[in-house]
Scaffold this motif. Structure first.
Motif, PDB file in Angstrom:
ATOM      1  N   ASP A 160       0.832  -1.200   0.000  1.00  0.00           N
ATOM      2  CA  ASP A 160       0.000   0.000   0.000  1.00  0.00           C
ATOM      3  C   ASP A 160       0.873   1.260   0.000  1.00  0.00           C
ATOM      4  OD1 ASP A 160      -2.134  -1.622   0.094  1.00  0.00           O
ATOM      5  OD2 ASP A 160      -2.760  -1.142   2.130  1.00  0.00           O
ATOM      6  N   ILE A 161       0.438   2.247  -0.739  1.00  0.00           N
ATOM      7  CA  ILE A 161       1.121   3.540  -0.769  1.00  0.00           C
ATOM      8  C   ILE A 161       0.074   4.625  -0.566  1.00  0.00           C
ATOM      9  CG2 ILE A 161       2.701   5.042  -2.033  1.00  0.00           C
ATOM     10  CD1 ILE A 161       3.177   2.700  -3.982  1.00  0.00           C
ATOM     11  N   THR A 162       0.149   5.335   0.537  1.00  0.00           N
ATOM     12  CA  THR A 162      -0.781   6.448   0.715  1.00  0.00           C
ATOM     13  C   THR A 162      -0.338   7.606  -0.166  1.00  0.00           C
ATOM     14  OG1 THR A 162       0.470   7.443   2.532  1.00  0.00           O
ATOM     15  CG2 THR A 162      -1.186   5.789   3.113  1.00  0.00           C
ATOM     16  N   LEU A 163      -1.292   8.442  -0.550  1.00  0.00           N
ATOM     17  CA  LEU A 163      -0.961   9.584  -1.401  1.00  0.00           C
ATOM     18  C   LEU A 163       0.053  10.500  -0.722  1.00  0.00           C
ATOM     19  CD1 LEU A 163      -4.515  10.484  -2.761  1.00  0.00           C
ATOM     20  CD2 LEU A 163      -2.717   9.186  -3.919  1.00  0.00           C
ATOM     21  N   HIS A 164      -0.022  10.611   0.606  1.00  0.00           N
ATOM     22  CA  HIS A 164       0.906  11.463   1.347  1.00  0.00           C
ATOM     23  C   HIS A 164       2.329  10.910   1.322  1.00  0.00           C
ATOM     24  CE1 HIS A 164      -2.478  13.739   2.955  1.00  0.00           C
ATOM     25  NE2 HIS A 164      -3.058  12.590   3.212  1.00  0.00           N
ATOM     26  N   CYS A 165       2.455   9.612   1.071  1.00  0.00           N
ATOM     27  CA  CYS A 165       3.765   8.968   1.120  1.00  0.00           C
ATOM     28  C   CYS A 165       4.495   9.039  -0.217  1.00  0.00           C
ATOM     29  CB  CYS A 165       3.590   7.503   1.550  1.00  0.00           C
ATOM     30  SG  CYS A 165       5.118   6.693   2.041  1.00  0.00           S
ATOM     31  N   VAL A 166       3.813   9.442  -1.287  1.00  0.00           N
ATOM     32  CA  VAL A 166       4.442   9.517  -2.610  1.00  0.00           C
ATOM     33  C   VAL A 166       5.435  10.676  -2.634  1.00  0.00           C
ATOM     34  CG1 VAL A 166       4.057   9.899  -5.067  1.00  0.00           C
ATOM     35  CG2 VAL A 166       2.456   8.501  -3.747  1.00  0.00           C
ATOM     36  N   ASP A 167       6.668  10.376  -3.003  1.00  0.00           N
ATOM     37  CA  ASP A 167       7.712  11.391  -3.064  1.00  0.00           C
ATOM     38  C   ASP A 167       7.941  11.872  -4.499  1.00  0.00           C
ATOM     39  OD1 ASP A 167       9.717  13.109  -2.351  1.00  0.00           O
ATOM     40  OD2 ASP A 167      11.252  11.579  -2.107  1.00  0.00           O
TER      41      ASP A 167
END
Length: 587
Positions: free
Chosen positions: A64-71
């Motif tokens: 899972d990748i939260t939108l906040h975690c996208v760099d």
């Protein structure tokens, strides 16, 4: 959130069963893709929703990748990698996502229909790069839909410092109530929106003085040592600012961390082998470890002032919400055994960072509004603590895994702990400041309730089985105690060549220090061999010190000297010099 559903057979949209959290009904797309994480290649479907849950962590799955975690988002065009942003004329055959928690995901789009490639690429770019309003965060959608799903552990609760009683308890625990008092003058945030509703100040300070300064120039108590000396912080706006110097101070930590994280965001085996032979050189050149070393060294300087010289220390910063938080927290972790327990460490973060007004919303860039304000100060603090845990594992009740999970929680948008710039902003948006409204205040989850993320068995990985609780030695035992140095430590006391450029915690020139400071303070600031020996002694013995609660019956009642710790000031200021704290907002 992006999630991979793996299956041996081909999976269609109708066959995918989604287990959504309350408030999460927005399923943007379900597409067949091939995903390559850092460990393996697998096929399945890519699902784009607000948030979804499964696997060992009850909130976040392995992929899972939260939108906040996208760099960063990259596209591969004819084997060439390019950063994706804005409108695209051509769509990539492969998608690479770099995460803020240092994970890397590869999504193969070669076998996906062109119109679906357009949907997924444009959708991800839009939702990860477009500025959003605070109320549009998933945090509020989840809180609205899950009002009755909040879980709390009645035992061993973290002290939240949201009430006057919490502050009084901390004063009594550290014996700080001899010379300091908890005040409620800021209830309703009528004095300052930057300060918490309750805080602690020196006893002689009058309420009308606090109202007159409106939150600035008020010495706020952080912690008291067993000998009666105290650590305080103060927010003050300097009248003169050098924009050039401020910009350097603000960007140095960003630059160092940017170089540091690139060592872990490896896309392929070719990149791995190219960097492997010079990995340690690249690590050193990033300056990230040097910044950690300087933070730890500065914390030890403060400890030396408080414990050996019996001086009060006042940390001064523009808003007292960045490096004041970092240094005061490090000092307490080193000197107070309670802060090295899991509950104590969590209470420390609540007191110094959350209620201290650290701008998590800006520093983590949750709203994607300003990359310049995205500075990982809290991550720097956790990395400093990691160094201490690594070197003195039995002194800490929590593990390295705990620190990793805590840093990952920065980007899970169901916890309110790390999603606001101040207690005032949190209370305002939760509806606590509007008693006349018909709707009930939102009850947001706190990250400290680990049962939300982990089963009891998984939580055991957060606890250090080798932890040894420090015995409360009396004053006589402490005086006779000498700790033998057993091995050379690389951080934070190893001498290094000073960089000629202005930067993070740079010391002043010998000439300037000797002219502006007395012998006592110049010894503290200079990097002499004698000082290094003193630091070594303090660093080797900090974790053997008794709890500040023990041996406090003879607390000194006389007025102590104060040393003001601020940040690298490169110019003379009348007859005094300030050691300036470099802050992301410039000090």
């Amino acid at each position: 959130i992006f999630e991979i559903h793996t299956n041996e057979k081909e999976v269609t949209e109708k066959e995918v069963t989604l287990h959504l959290l309350p408030g999460n009904s927005n399923v943007s797309l379900i597409l067949p893709v091939a995903c390559q994480s850092s460990q393996h290649l697998c096929g399945g479907t890519l699902t784009c929703t607000s948030l979804e849950t499964q696997f060992k962590n009850k909130v976040m799955g392995e992929n899972d990748i939260t939108l906040h975690c996208v760099d960063q988002i990259y596209g591969v065009f004819d084997e060439k990698k390019k950063i994706l942003s804005g409108q695209l004329k051509k769509y990539p055959e492969k998608l690479i996502i770099h995460c803020k928690d240092l994970r890397v995901f590869h999504f193969c789009l070669r076998y996906t229909k062109e119109e679906e490639v357009k949907r997924i690429v444009c959708g991800i770019i839009h939702h990860t790069q477009t500025s959003i309003l605070l109320k549009r965060l998933f945090l509020f959608s989840y809180a609205t839909a899950a009002q009755n799903n909040t879980a709390t552990d009645p035992k061993n609760q973290t002290v939240m410092f949201e009430t006057l009683k919490d502050w009084c308890w901390e004063l009594e625990r550290t014996k700080g109530n001899v010379k300091y008092k908890a005040v409620s003058v800021n209830e309703g945030y009528r004095i300052s929106e930057r300060l918490p509703a309750y805080f602690v100040v020196p006893t002689p300070l009058l309420e009308e003085d606090m109202q007159r300064f409106q939150g600035h120039n008020i010495p706020i108590w952080c912690w008291s040592c067993h000998n009666g000396s105290a650590l305080l912080k103060m927010s003050a706006l300097p009248k003169e600012q050098d924009d050039g110097v401020l910009q350097i101070q603000k960007s140095e930590i960003q630059t160092a961390y940017s170089k540091f994280k690139q060592l872990f965001l490896i896309d392929n085996s070719t990149e791995f082998w190219d960097t492997d032979i010079k990995w340690f050189s690249l690590l050193e050149n990033s300056s990230w470890l040097d910044i950690i070393r300087r933070c730890l060294k500065k914390a030890i300087e403060i400890i030396e002032c408080m414990e050996a010289q019996n001086m009060n220390v006042l940390l001064l910063e523009e808003n007292a919400s960045d490096f004041c938080c970092l240094l005061s927290s490090l000092v307490q972790v080193m000197m107070d055994p309670h802060c090295r327990t899991k509950i104590g460490f969590q209470s420390l973060i609540q007191k110094e960072w959350v209620m201290g007004g650290h701008c998590f919303l800006d520093r983590c860039n949750h709203l994607r509004q300003s990359d310049k304000e995205e500075v990982p100060v809290f991550l720097l603090f956790l990395d400093c603590v990691w160094q201490l845990v690594h070197q003195h594992s039995p002194a800490f009740e929590f593990t390295e895994t705990y620190l990793t999970v805590l840093s990952d929680s920065l980007y899970i948008p169901i916890f309110s702990t790390f999603f606001f710039n101040s207690p005032h902003q949190k209370d305002t948006n939760m509806g606590r400041e509007s008693p006349d409204t018909q709707s009930k205040p939102l009850n947001l989850l706190t990250v400290w309730d680990w049962s939300v993320q982990f089963e009891p068995k998984a939580q055991m990985l957060l606890k250090n089985p080798l932890y040894v609780e420090k015995s409360k030695l009396d004053k006589g035992q402490r005086k006779g105690m000498r700790f033998k140095h057993q091995r050379q430590l690389s951080l934070p006391l190893t001498q290094s060549k000073s960089s000629p450029k202005r930067g993070f915690f740079r010391e002043e020139t010998d000439h300037l220090i000797k002219n502006l400071l007395g012998k006592r303070i110049s010894k503290l600031i200079n990097s002499s061999d004698e000082l290094q020996d003193n630091f070594r002694e303090f660093y080797d013995s900090w974790h053997t010190s008794a709890s500040p609660v023990a041996g406090t019956t003879d607390v000194h009642h006389h007025t102590k000297q104060y040393i003001v710790v601020v940040v690298v000031v490169l110019r003379e200021k009348r007859n005094s010099i300030l050691i300036k704290l470099p802050g992301p907002q410039g000090i």
